[in-house]
Design an enzyme around this catalytic site. Structure first.
Site, short mmCIF file in Angstrom:
data_model
loop_
_atom_site.label_atom_id
_atom_site.label_comp_id
_atom_site.label_asym_id
_atom_site.label_seq_id
_atom_site.Cartn_x
_atom_site.Cartn_y
_atom_site.Cartn_z
N HIS A 115 0.85 -1.18 0.00
CA HIS A 115 0.00 0.00 0.00
C HIS A 115 0.89 1.24 0.00
O HIS A 115 2.05 1.19 0.41
CB HIS A 115 -0.90 0.01 1.24
CG HIS A 115 -2.01 -0.98 1.19
ND1 HIS A 115 -3.14 -0.89 1.98
CD2 HIS A 115 -2.19 -2.10 0.43
CE1 HIS A 115 -3.96 -1.89 1.73
NE2 HIS A 115 -3.39 -2.64 0.79
N GLU A 117 1.00 3.89 1.85
CA GLU A 117 1.53 4.30 3.15
C GLU A 117 2.70 3.43 3.58
O GLU A 117 3.73 3.93 4.06
CB GLU A 117 0.44 4.21 4.23
CG GLU A 117 -0.79 5.05 3.93
CD GLU A 117 -1.90 4.25 3.30
OE1 GLU A 117 -3.05 4.36 3.75
OE2 GLU A 117 -1.61 3.50 2.33
N CYS A 145 -6.11 1.88 5.88
CA CYS A 145 -6.78 0.66 6.31
C CYS A 145 -6.17 0.22 7.64
O CYS A 145 -5.26 0.87 8.17
CB CYS A 145 -6.62 -0.42 5.25
SG CYS A 145 -4.91 -0.99 5.05
N CYS A 148 -2.31 -0.42 7.39
CA CYS A 148 -1.52 0.82 7.31
C CYS A 148 -1.60 1.61 8.60
O CYS A 148 -0.59 2.20 9.03
CB CYS A 148 -2.01 1.66 6.13
SG CYS A 148 -1.69 0.88 4.53
#
Length: 208
Positions: A115, A117, A145, A148
């Site tokens: 992801h 992040e 999410c 993260c």
């Protein structure tokens, strides 16, 4: 804190959430709270007179525009994988210098943890030579999410700024509020909904 800049809640490609939701607290810009992310409600303009409020919002919007740029171009300014959801993240140091960027690369790399992040955190830690990022600000175009949010807390990031709300997987105020949970040992300041419309429009265009 739900904050900035007082736009309608349009998390990702979904329909706007019910504005009467009691979970949506109204907190003025620059007013930190230990609870949920702050949302600026009607009549909150007078808060701009508070010291640092205008400068903070302008800075966050400037940084978010950079994150939106990363979401579109990717970390190497090349055309990113067309199958990856366009989410961009930028990590800034205490002096406002850009330390690292990341774009969602799950499809490109086949890595479920890739992801935006997480990639930005990894790259910043590698650049700085330390895993503690407690003096840094993470700016991301979509509400993090649970994975993260956990990584952000473990990295001790001091401030998180995000754009669009994510009602299906969001863990910073939508489904869960991991970063503001009083049971978590590290709780950063969180500013949500910064350039929310621009961030949500990018995602709607992708899913359309």
């Amino acid at each position: 804190m739900r904050s900035e800049p007082g736009e309608s809640r349009t998390p990702g490609a979904a329909e706007p959430a019910d504005a009467t939701d009691p979970a949506l607290e109204t907190v003025r810009p620059g007013q930190p709270t230990p609870g949920r992310a702050a949302r600026v409600g009607p009549g909150a303009d007078e808060a701009l007179a508070e010291p640092g409020a205008v400068g903070r919002r302008q800075r966050h919007e400037l940084w978010m525009r950079r994150a939106l740029e990363v979401a579109v171009t990717g970390p190497d300014e090349a055309t990113p994988d067309a199958d990856d959801v366009p989410v961009g993240a930028v990590l800034y140091g205490p002096d406002g210098a850009e330390l690292a960027i990341g774009r969602n690369e799950r499809e490109l790399t086949g890595d479920p943890t890739a992801h935006a992040e997480v990639l930005a955190l990894r790259r910043a830690a590698q650049r700085l030579g330390r895993w503690r990022l407690d003096d840094c600000t993470l700016v991301v175009t979509l509400e993090p999410c649970t994975m993260c949010a956990g990584a952000i807390a473990l990295a001790r990031v001091s401030t998180v700024v995000f754009g669009a709300w994510e009602p299906k997987t969001g863990a910073v105020g939508s489904l869960w509020d991991v970063l503001r949970d009083r049971r978590v040992t590290h709780r950063p300041e969180v500013y949500g909904g910064v350039l929310e419309r621009e961030s949500a429009a990018l995602l709607r265009a992708f899913f359309r």
